[in-house]
Enzyme design. Structure first.
Site, PDB file in Angstrom:
ATOM      1  N   HIS A 155      -8.221  -6.809   9.926  1.00  0.00           N
ATOM      2  CA  HIS A 155      -8.632  -7.768   9.497  1.00  0.00           C
ATOM      3  C   HIS A 155      -8.623  -8.866   9.151  1.00  0.00           C
ATOM      4  O   HIS A 155      -9.344  -9.953   8.940  1.00  0.00           O
ATOM      5  CB  HIS A 155      -7.578  -6.983   7.597  1.00  0.00           C
ATOM      6  CG  HIS A 155      -7.444  -6.228   7.391  1.00  0.00           C
ATOM      7  ND1 HIS A 155      -6.982  -5.272   6.806  1.00  0.00           N
ATOM      8  CD2 HIS A 155      -8.559  -6.106   6.365  1.00  0.00           C
ATOM      9  CE1 HIS A 155      -7.555  -4.184   6.306  1.00  0.00           C
ATOM     10  NE2 HIS A 155      -8.179  -4.457   5.556  1.00  0.00           N
ATOM     11  N   HIS A 182      -1.158  -4.266   5.658  1.00  0.00           N
ATOM     12  CA  HIS A 182      -2.203  -4.381   5.359  1.00  0.00           C
ATOM     13  C   HIS A 182      -3.781  -3.834   6.694  1.00  0.00           C
ATOM     14  O   HIS A 182      -3.968  -3.085   6.806  1.00  0.00           O
ATOM     15  CB  HIS A 182      -2.735  -5.230   5.405  1.00  0.00           C
ATOM     16  CG  HIS A 182      -4.521  -5.918   4.591  1.00  0.00           C
ATOM     17  ND1 HIS A 182      -4.828  -4.968   3.305  1.00  0.00           N
ATOM     18  CD2 HIS A 182      -5.214  -6.474   4.254  1.00  0.00           C
ATOM     19  CE1 HIS A 182      -6.049  -4.997   3.174  1.00  0.00           C
ATOM     20  NE2 HIS A 182      -6.004  -6.245   4.103  1.00  0.00           N
ATOM     21  N   ASP A 183      -3.279  -4.500   7.743  1.00  0.00           N
ATOM     22  CA  ASP A 183      -3.275  -3.608   9.246  1.00  0.00           C
ATOM     23  C   ASP A 183      -2.997  -3.120   9.330  1.00  0.00           C
ATOM     24  O   ASP A 183      -1.611  -2.747   9.781  1.00  0.00           O
ATOM     25  CB  ASP A 183      -3.745  -4.903  10.379  1.00  0.00           C
ATOM     26  CG  ASP A 183      -4.822  -5.836  10.152  1.00  0.00           C
ATOM     27  OD1 ASP A 183      -6.018  -5.502   9.970  1.00  0.00           O
ATOM     28  OD2 ASP A 183      -4.898  -6.834  10.518  1.00  0.00           O
ATOM     29  N   HIS A 184      -3.529  -1.877   9.943  1.00  0.00           N
ATOM     30  CA  HIS A 184      -2.849  -0.620  10.449  1.00  0.00           C
ATOM     31  C   HIS A 184      -2.600  -0.612  11.639  1.00  0.00           C
ATOM     32  O   HIS A 184      -3.118   0.605  12.118  1.00  0.00           O
ATOM     33  CB  HIS A 184      -3.519   0.596   9.912  1.00  0.00           C
ATOM     34  CG  HIS A 184      -3.651   0.438   8.039  1.00  0.00           C
ATOM     35  ND1 HIS A 184      -4.478   1.726   7.678  1.00  0.00           N
ATOM     36  CD2 HIS A 184      -3.737   0.098   7.517  1.00  0.00           C
ATOM     37  CE1 HIS A 184      -4.724   1.821   6.025  1.00  0.00           C
ATOM     38  NE2 HIS A 184      -4.263   0.519   5.979  1.00  0.00           N
ATOM     39  N   HIS A 241       2.272  -8.424   2.097  1.00  0.00           N
ATOM     40  CA  HIS A 241       1.004  -7.285   1.974  1.00  0.00           C
ATOM     41  C   HIS A 241       0.426  -8.010   3.131  1.00  0.00           C
ATOM     42  O   HIS A 241      -0.164  -7.076   4.493  1.00  0.00           O
ATOM     43  CB  HIS A 241       0.393  -6.467   1.252  1.00  0.00           C
ATOM     44  CG  HIS A 241      -0.274  -5.189   1.596  1.00  0.00           C
ATOM     45  ND1 HIS A 241       0.107  -4.059   2.403  1.00  0.00           N
ATOM     46  CD2 HIS A 241      -1.239  -5.264   1.060  1.00  0.00           C
ATOM     47  CE1 HIS A 241      -1.117  -3.379   2.589  1.00  0.00           C
ATOM     48  NE2 HIS A 241      -1.923  -4.291   1.773  1.00  0.00           N
ATOM     49  N   ASP A 292       0.786  -1.340  -0.124  1.00  0.00           N
ATOM     50  CA  ASP A 292      -0.093  -0.229  -0.350  1.00  0.00           C
ATOM     51  C   ASP A 292       0.723   1.382  -0.093  1.00  0.00           C
ATOM     52  O   ASP A 292       1.205   2.478   0.785  1.00  0.00           O
ATOM     53  CB  ASP A 292      -0.901  -0.128   1.814  1.00  0.00           C
ATOM     54  CG  ASP A 292      -2.093  -0.887   0.740  1.00  0.00           C
ATOM     55  OD1 ASP A 292      -2.643  -0.997  -0.039  1.00  0.00           O
ATOM     56  OD2 ASP A 292      -2.741  -0.855   1.433  1.00  0.00           O
TER      57      ASP A 292
END
Length: 350
Positions: free
Chosen positions: A242, A268-270, A233, A90
């Site tokens: 997620h 992916h998970d922030h 990712h 991302d």
């Protein structure tokens, strides 16, 4: 072109502070078929040591504290005399790059990561297979023009940017295998909602995934690296929003476990998190997805794995490797250390 005879050597030598390093590309594939691209990163500091930063989910033109995270990355990068930076994907929000002329490239990358210590190679890979390097594309990158991120035109704009569909980076004591995880996720194909994804180079999907898994497995099996690091990712194990990516649990994780992978690094998970596998493989699942916008309060329970650390804010991770030990640190947006973990290898096994 004859793959057995074609060898492309691109040598880039950069002097950054006191660290002289070389990247050599060995390619036995055409520009349209770069599945066997291999990169060698030769280290020139203390023998047998390697240090790098890991950041993901960052490209927001400096907003959502991206610039503040970059500032602290520069400070820690200088302190550790890092060799390179790993991006877990991302790279450009919200929909990747529209073209090579998209201003987001400079405004989210070149003009943000300006510290002297960050003027190192950013290997950016779309990774469809045997990948070792320093960055992958995330699902938001697939919403834009994938070929734009792969274009060598961007490298002319910023020489730190190096992007191929797949490549293998041998950093002497460690090998990095980057996996293009986005095409594994079923919902992006069966229920894309209002999102349009650029699947050029991926379809037919079944063939793409089959080759990706076969090449990754064979490359891992042949690797004699002291440390094996797989980067993707999407999460495999996560307590974040997620959660686990079931497609990767079913298809990718068994390959990692069978080939003694040490670390799986993802975004992916922030958030920032560290999960230890309870299986005999003892893989460490490391999430560094706090490069800009974070999700406060998103945490779920894990059924099996050991959650060692979770932080629902912005930050990044550093990794220091030597032949017999590894040191992992997580930092917040102010550069404060949130979590430290160290592991050792039996010298008789390496």
């Amino acid at each position: 072109m004859d793959c057995d005879r074609m060898v492309l050597n691109v040598i880039m030598i950069m002097m950054v502070m006191c660290c002289l390093w070389t990247v050599v590309i060995f390619s036995c594939a055409s520009a349209d078929d770069d599945d066997h691209l291999r990169l060698q990163h030769s280290l020139r500091k203390r023998a047998g040591s390697l240090s790098f930063l890991v950041v993901g989910d960052w490209g927001r033109r400096g907003n959502y504290n991206q610039s503040q995270v970059a500032l602290q990355m520069g400070r820690i990068g200088e302190k550790l005399d890092i060799d390179f930076i790993v991006s877990t994907g991302d790279n450009f929000y919200d929909k990747g790059l529209t073209s090579v002329d998209d201003s987001a490239f400079e405004e989210s990358f070149t003009k943000v990561y300006t510290a002297k210590s960050l003027q190192k190679q950013w290997y950016t890979g779309l990774t469809n297979i045997q990948i070792l390097g320093v960055a992958v594309l995330g699902n938001h990158d697939y919403r834009g023009n994938v070929e734009a991120q792969l274009s060598q035109i961007l490298r002319k704009m910023d020489e730190r940017w190096l992007c191929f569909r797949s490549f293998l980076l041998n950093a002497e004591i460690a090998e990095f295998f980057f996996v293009d995880t986005t095409p594994f996720v079923d919902n992006y194909f069966t229920d894309p909602k209002d999102q349009t994804n650029d699947w050029s180079g991926v379809l037919p999907r079944k063939n793409y995934l089959k080759k990706a898994l076969q090449d990754l497995e064979s490359t891992l099996r042949e690797s004699s690296a002291k440390w094996k690091i797989v980067v993707g990712h999407h999460t495999i194990r996560s307590a974040g929003q997620h959660g686990d990516t079931q497609e990767l649990v079913n298809q990718l994780l068994p390959i990692l476990e069978a080939n003694s992978v040490d670390f799986y690094m993802n975004g992916h998970d922030h958030c920032l998190q560290h999960i230890s596998s309870v299986s005999s493989s003892n893989i460490q699942f490391l999430t560094s997805g706090g490069g800009s916008k974070a999700w406060r309060g998103d945490i779920t329970e894990l059924d099996e794995d050991n959650l060692r650390f979770y932080y629902d804010g912005q930050g990044f991770m550093s990794v220091e490797l030597e032949p017999t030990n590894a040191r992992i640190l997580f930092y917040d947006v102010f550069g404060e250390i949130l979590h430290t973990w160290r592991t050792f290898k039996d010298i008789s096994t390496i």
